[in-house]
Motif scaffolding. Structure first.
Motif, PDB file in Angstrom:
ATOM      1  N   UNK A   1       0.854  -1.190   0.000  1.00  0.00           N
ATOM      2  CA  UNK A   1       0.000   0.000   0.000  1.00  0.00           C
ATOM      3  C   UNK A   1       0.883   1.230   0.000  1.00  0.00           C
ATOM      4  N   UNK A   2       0.427   2.295  -0.632  1.00  0.00           N
ATOM      5  CA  UNK A   2       1.165   3.555  -0.571  1.00  0.00           C
ATOM      6  C   UNK A   2       1.074   4.147   0.824  1.00  0.00           C
ATOM      7  N   UNK A   3      -0.092   4.075   1.427  1.00  0.00           N
ATOM      8  CA  UNK A   3      -0.306   4.519   2.801  1.00  0.00           C
ATOM      9  C   UNK A   3      -1.251   3.532   3.464  1.00  0.00           C
ATOM     10  N   UNK A   4      -0.933   3.116   4.686  1.00  0.00           N
ATOM     11  CA  UNK A   4      -1.795   2.237   5.454  1.00  0.00           C
ATOM     12  C   UNK A   4      -2.366   3.047   6.596  1.00  0.00           C
ATOM     13  N   UNK A   5      -3.675   3.195   6.638  1.00  0.00           N
ATOM     14  CA  UNK A   5      -4.340   3.968   7.687  1.00  0.00           C
ATOM     15  C   UNK A   5      -5.435   3.109   8.294  1.00  0.00           C
TER      16      UNK A   5
END
Length: 161
Positions: A116-120
């Motif tokens: 993932x580019x960003x995991x939130x």
């Protein structure tokens, strides 16, 4: 040229029984009213087989009025403009690409790596964040039960007791 519905010389059978097969050599079959029931009690053959002899047209198109609902294309792909409801177990043998949001009503099990580019994670996606540049934000306590190693500096703000 008159339509077959107004042509007085056209064959009009109210009920017809065919024992073996029917060859329709014209351009198409049109049914104005009712429905088509294709059934088979064979254990070794399909109830229906559709062959497309052109590489440019879809094999089958399903419409509701003028709106295209589903299309089976000549390369075997299926295009749908409505919801696909699958109530049983589904196995996808290759890749799955999703161009919009995905929601899961229960658990997500991943066997292998997650990219993932960003995991939130968390309500409003703000409780645990791992950004593309490696920055990590934890919005609550961090409890570590094993060893912790830092290869650079550690900054602590607030009480350390």
């Amino acid at each position: 040229m008159s339509s077959w519905t107004t042509d007085s010389s056209a064959n009009r059978y109210v009920k017809t029984y065919l024992k073996d097969w029917l060859d329709i050599s014209g351009s198409y079959l049109k049914m104005k009213h009712g429905y088509v029931d294709i059934s088979s009690n064979s254990t070794s053959a399909s109830a229906i087989t559709v062959n497309q002899h052109s590489n440019t047209q879809p094999i089958a198109s399903f419409k509701k009025g003028a709106d295209l609902e589903m299309e089976i294309k000549n390369d075997g792909s299926i295009a749908m403009s409505k919801t696909l409801d699958i109530s049983g177990t589904t196995t996808i043998q290759n890749k799955l690409f999703v161009t919009d949001d995905v929601s899961f009503g229960s658990n997500l099990k991943v066997i292998g790596e997650v990219s993932a580019n960003t995991l939130a994670i968390g309500e409003n996606n703000n409780k645990f964040i791992v950004a593309a540049n490696g920055d990590t934000t934890v919005a609550g306590r961090l409890d570590v039960t094993g060893d912790v190693s830092f290869n650079n500096e550690l900054t602590v703000t607030g009480a350390t007791n």
